[in-house]
Design a protein around this motif. Structure first.
Motif, PDB file in Angstrom:
ATOM      1  N   PRO B  29       0.809  -1.229   0.000  1.00  0.00           N
ATOM      2  CA  PRO B  29       0.000   0.000   0.000  1.00  0.00           C
ATOM      3  C   PRO B  29       0.842   1.277   0.000  1.00  0.00           C
ATOM      4  CG  PRO B  29      -0.916  -1.559   1.514  1.00  0.00           C
ATOM      5  CD  PRO B  29       0.375  -2.134   1.050  1.00  0.00           C
ATOM      6  N   PHE B  30       2.094   1.168   0.496  1.00  0.00           N
ATOM      7  CA  PHE B  30       2.924   2.370   0.529  1.00  0.00           C
ATOM      8  C   PHE B  30       3.308   2.831  -0.877  1.00  0.00           C
ATOM      9  CE2 PHE B  30       3.330   1.116   4.930  1.00  0.00           C
ATOM     10  CZ  PHE B  30       3.291   2.343   5.567  1.00  0.00           C
ATOM     11  N   SER B  31       3.183   1.895  -1.861  1.00  0.00           N
ATOM     12  CA  SER B  31       3.503   2.268  -3.236  1.00  0.00           C
ATOM     13  C   SER B  31       2.611   3.421  -3.698  1.00  0.00           C
ATOM     14  CB  SER B  31       3.349   1.071  -4.155  1.00  0.00           C
ATOM     15  OG  SER B  31       2.019   0.614  -4.084  1.00  0.00           O
ATOM     16  N   ILE B  32       1.399   3.448  -3.202  1.00  0.00           N
ATOM     17  CA  ILE B  32       0.476   4.516  -3.612  1.00  0.00           C
ATOM     18  C   ILE B  32       0.951   5.863  -3.038  1.00  0.00           C
ATOM     19  CG2 ILE B  32      -1.216   4.441  -1.731  1.00  0.00           C
ATOM     20  CD1 ILE B  32      -3.389   4.522  -3.922  1.00  0.00           C
ATOM     21  N   LEU B  33       1.612   5.761  -1.878  1.00  0.00           N
ATOM     22  CA  LEU B  33       2.165   6.978  -1.264  1.00  0.00           C
ATOM     23  C   LEU B  33       3.287   7.523  -2.142  1.00  0.00           C
ATOM     24  CD1 LEU B  33       1.899   8.636   1.399  1.00  0.00           C
ATOM     25  CD2 LEU B  33       3.752   7.257   2.309  1.00  0.00           C
ATOM     26  N   ILE B  34       4.130   6.587  -2.622  1.00  0.00           N
ATOM     27  CA  ILE B  34       5.239   6.984  -3.491  1.00  0.00           C
ATOM     28  C   ILE B  34       4.694   7.534  -4.815  1.00  0.00           C
ATOM     29  CG2 ILE B  34       7.223   6.089  -4.784  1.00  0.00           C
ATOM     30  CD1 ILE B  34       7.408   3.942  -2.474  1.00  0.00           C
ATOM     31  N   LEU B  35       3.719   6.804  -5.349  1.00  0.00           N
ATOM     32  CA  LEU B  35       3.118   7.200  -6.625  1.00  0.00           C
ATOM     33  C   LEU B  35       2.535   8.604  -6.549  1.00  0.00           C
ATOM     34  CD1 LEU B  35       3.004   5.309  -9.079  1.00  0.00           C
ATOM     35  CD2 LEU B  35       0.581   5.000  -8.611  1.00  0.00           C
TER      36      LEU B  35
END
Lengths: 298, 275
Positions: B29-35
Motif C-alpha cells: 500500500p505504501f507504493s500509492i504513497l510513493i506514486l
C-alpha cells in the motif's frame, strides 16, 4: 478412590459400522491401565471421543467427576494419539510454547520436560528435522508439560526401532513410578503386561473384560514338567483332582491347575511316588495367552 | 481473547511464508504513497504528474486509495486459507483440541486474528491516505480533510467480510490450494451470474438489487469503483457519468451478515466433524 474418568454406555457409529458399542469403564487415580484389542477394535475411537475430537453417537463420559467442561478437563490431561502432530516449521521450543499457551501453564516447565525425554540439546531444531523416535519423545514432553493427572498414550511405540521402543518404555516406566495415572492403548501385549496393573479389553467395539491384569482368567497357573518316566507322570497327573488339562509337547508336560498348589508341594508329592523331576517350573499364563483365551471364548 | 490471539500469532509468525505474505500486504500500500509524491518524466515528451489530475485531493482520495489498496487483500487471503489447510494437513487441529482448546476457541482464535489484521491494515490505509491528503489538499481545515473517511470504515468491513469467506472455504475444503481455486471459481460464477442478470434476464437496476445480497458483489458494492468519478471530474458534461458511489449503511449490514454467517458455518462444520 478418586475417579478420573468415567465412561458410561458410550457408542459411536460410522455409517454402517459400530466402532464402539455400549462401552462403560472407570479410570481410578494412581493405576496404570491398558486398553487392549486387535486392530479396529475401537481403541482409538474411544480415546478420540474422550479427548473431544470424535463426536459420540450416544452415551456419556465425564472427567474428574463431571464438574468441568471437556476442554477445560483436557488441560489437566496429557495425551498422545497415533503419530506426533506438531507444526513442522517450528522448533521444539516454539511448539512447546504454543502448547503452554493452549494449556495455560507457565513456560518454565519446558526445560525440565525436554531434559526428561533427552531433547534439550535439540530444542532449537525444527520439528520436521526430527527422527520418528525424537518426534514421539517430543510428543511425550508436550503431554507432560502440565504435569497431567492422567497420561493417555495411543500406540506410543508404533513404527519405532527397538532402541526407540526401549527409550519410550523407560520414559513410561519413569512416569508411572512417579504415581501418574496412565491409560495405554496398544495391541502389543507384552508392552501392556510390562507396565499395566489394570486392563480393559475390547473386541469389535465391545468390552470383554475390565479389571486387574491378574484377575482376567480365573486361573491358578500351570506347571511345566520333565522327567525320565513321562508316561507314568502323565498317568499320575490325569488321575489327580488338582489338575485339569494336560498337554505334552517337545518332551515337556504342561499341566494346568484346577486349584491352588505350589511347586514345592508337587515336587514332594511326585518324589514320594518315585517320580524324579529334571525340570519343574510353575507359571501363570502370560497376558498374551490370557488375551487369546478370552477373545476365543466369546 | 489475548491468549487466543497469541496462540494464532505464534502459529503464523513462525511460518516464513505467512510472515512474508503479511509483511508484503502491509508494504505494497505504501507504493500509492510513493506514486502520489513523484513526477514521472516520459523521455521528455511529457511528465506524468498524478497529483495534477486531482485524484489525490480530498474527499476523492479516501475513495481511490481504499479502492485500490483493497486489492492487496489477496495476500492475506492466501494466509487465511493456508492457516486452515496447514492445521488439517499437519493434523495439528486434532492436537490443539486434545491439548485443551475447544472448537469454539479454535475458530475464535483465527477470527480474532483476522479482525486484528483488518484493523491494522485499516490503520495503515488511514495513515497513508491521510498523509497524501495532507500533502495534496488545498484545504487547511482539519474537518475538511476527514471528509470521505467513511470509505476507510467500508474498507475494514470489506476486509473482514472477504477473509471470513476465505476462512469458511478453508474449513469446508481443508486443502489450501483447492480452497483458493474454489474461491476463484465461485468469484467467476458470481460474475457470470451478475452479467446474465444485467444483460440477459433483467436490467441494470434489478441486477444490482438482487446481486447486492451475493457475497462477492456485496463486498464489491461496499466501495464502488472510483474510475467513473475521476473521469467525471475532467468532463464538462457530467450528466451521463453521475452514479451513486456513497457507502450505504445497508451495504455494510449485508457484509456484516455474511461475515457472521461464514464464521458461524465454519464453527458448525467443525463441530459436526470427526477429526
Amino acid at each position: 478412590m478418586e475417579t478420573i474418568l468415567s465412561v458410561h454406555n458410550l457408542t459411536k457409529k460410522f455409517d454402517f459400522l459400530t466402532a464402539v458399542k455400549n462401552l462403560s469403564f472407570d479410570i481410578e487415580k494412581g493405576n496404570v491401565y491398558g486398553i487392549l484389542g486387535p486392530n479396529g477394535s475401537g481403541k482409538s475411537t474411544t480415546l478420540g471421543i474422550i479427548l473431544n475430537v470424535v463426536n459420540r453417537t450416544h452415551g456419556e463420559f465425564s472427567w474428574f467427576g463431571g464438574n468441568t467442561s471437556t476442554h477445560e478437563a483436557l488441560k489437566k490431561v496429557g495425551a498422545i494419539i497415533e503419530r506426533p502432530n506438531f507444526y513442522p516449521y517450528m522448533s521444539a521450543m516454539q511448539n512447546l510454547r504454543l502448547v503452554c499457551k493452549i494449556k495455560e501453564v507457565p513456560e518454565s516447565k519446558i526445560q525440565e520436560k525436554l531434559e526428561l525425554v533427552g531433547l534439550w540439546d535439540r530444542k532449537d531444531s525444527k520439528f520436521r528435522t526430527y527422527s520418528l523416535g525424537m518426534k514421539q519423545r517430543l510428543a511425550i514432553a508436550s503431554a507432560l508439560l502440565n504435569d497431567p493427572e492422567i497420561l493417555i498414550l495411543d500406540e506410543p511405540t508404533n513404527g519405532l526401532d527397538p532402541q526407540g521402543i526401549h527409550q519410550i518404555r523407560q520414559i513410561i516406566k519413569k512416569i508411572a513410578g512417579q504415581g501418574t495415572t496412565i491409560l495405554l492403548a496398544s495391541h502389543l501385549l507384552d508392552e501392556v503386561e510390562k507396565v499395566c496393573s489394570h486392563v480393559v479389553i475390547l473386541r469389535k467395539g465391545e468390552k470383554l473384560y475390565s479389571g486387574p491384569v491378574d484377575g482376567m482368567l480365573a486361573s491358578y497357573g500351570f506347571f511345566e514338567l520333565r522327567t525320565a518316566q513321562m508316561e507314568k507322570l502323565e498317568d499320575f497327573l490325569e488321575k489327580s483332582a488338582s489338575f485339569g488339562k494336560i498337554t505334552r509337547e517337545n518332551g515337556t508336560l504342561t499341566a494346568y491347575l484346577k486349584q491352588e498348589m505350589d511347586a514345592e508341594e508337587l515336587n514332594k508329592l511326585l518324589f514320594e511316588k518315585g517320580l524324579v523331576l529334571s525340570h519343574l517350573v510353575k507359571r501363570k499364563e502370560s497376558l498374551e495367552e490370557q488375551f487369546l483365551a478370552l477373545t476365543k471364548n466369546n | 481473547m489475548i491468549r487466543l490471539l497469541q496462540i494464532e500469532f505464534i502459529k503464523l509468525w513462525n511460518n516464513r511464508t505467512s510472515r512474508i505474505l503479511i509483511l508484503t500486504s502491509f508494504i505494497f500500500p505504501f507504493s500509492i504513497l510513493i506514486l502520489s509524491s513523484i513526477k514521472i518524466p516520459f523521455f521528455g515528451f511529457f511528465t506524468l504528474d498524478l497529483g495534477k489530475t486531482g485524484i489525490f485531493n480530498v474527499p476523492i482520495v479516501w475513495h481511490i486509495s481504499t479502492f485500490f489498496i483493497a486489492f492487496f487483500k489477496i495476500f492475506f487471503a492466501i494466509v487465511v486459507v493456508s492457516m486452515i489447510g496447514n492445521e488439517y494437513s499437519n493434523r495439528t487441529i486434532k492436537q490443539n483440541l486434545i491439548d485443551g482448546l475447544s472448537k469454539k476457541e479454535f475458530v475464535l482464535s483465527k477470527f480474532y486474528f483476522i479482525l486484528t489484521y483488518a484493523l491494522v491494515s485499516t490503520l495503515v490505509v488511514f495513515v497513508i491516505t491521510f498523509l497524501i491528503a495532507l500533502f495534496h489538499s488545498s484545504y487547511t481545515e482539519i474537518n475538511l480533510l476527514f471528509r470521505g473517511t467513511e470509505f476507510v470504515l467500508a474498507y475494514f468491513f470489506k476486509l473482514v467480510g472477504f477473509f471470513s469467506l476465505c476462512f469458511f472455504l478453508g474449513v469446508l475444503i481443508k486443502r489450501s490450494a483447492f480452497a483458493l481455486g474454489f474461491l476463484f471459481i465461485s468469484f467467476i460464477v458470481e460474475m457470470i451470474l451478475y452479467a446474465m442478470f444485467k444483460w440477459k434476464w433483467f436490467n441494470d437496476q434489478i441486477a444490482d438489487q438482487i446481486m447486492q445480497f451475493f457475497p462477492f458483489t456485496s463486498l464489491w458494492f461496499l466501495i464502488d469503483q472510483p474510475i467513473q468519478r475521476v473521469v467525471a471530474m475532467s468532463v464538462p458534461n457530467k450528466k451521463d457519468l453521475i452514479y451513486d458511489y456513497a457507502v450505504h449503511w445497508h451495504e455494510v449490514l449485508i457484509v456484516i451478515g455474511w461475515t457472521a454467517l461464514f464464521v458461524y458455518l465454519s464453527y458448525a462444520l467443525l463441530k459436526k466433524r470427526d477429526l
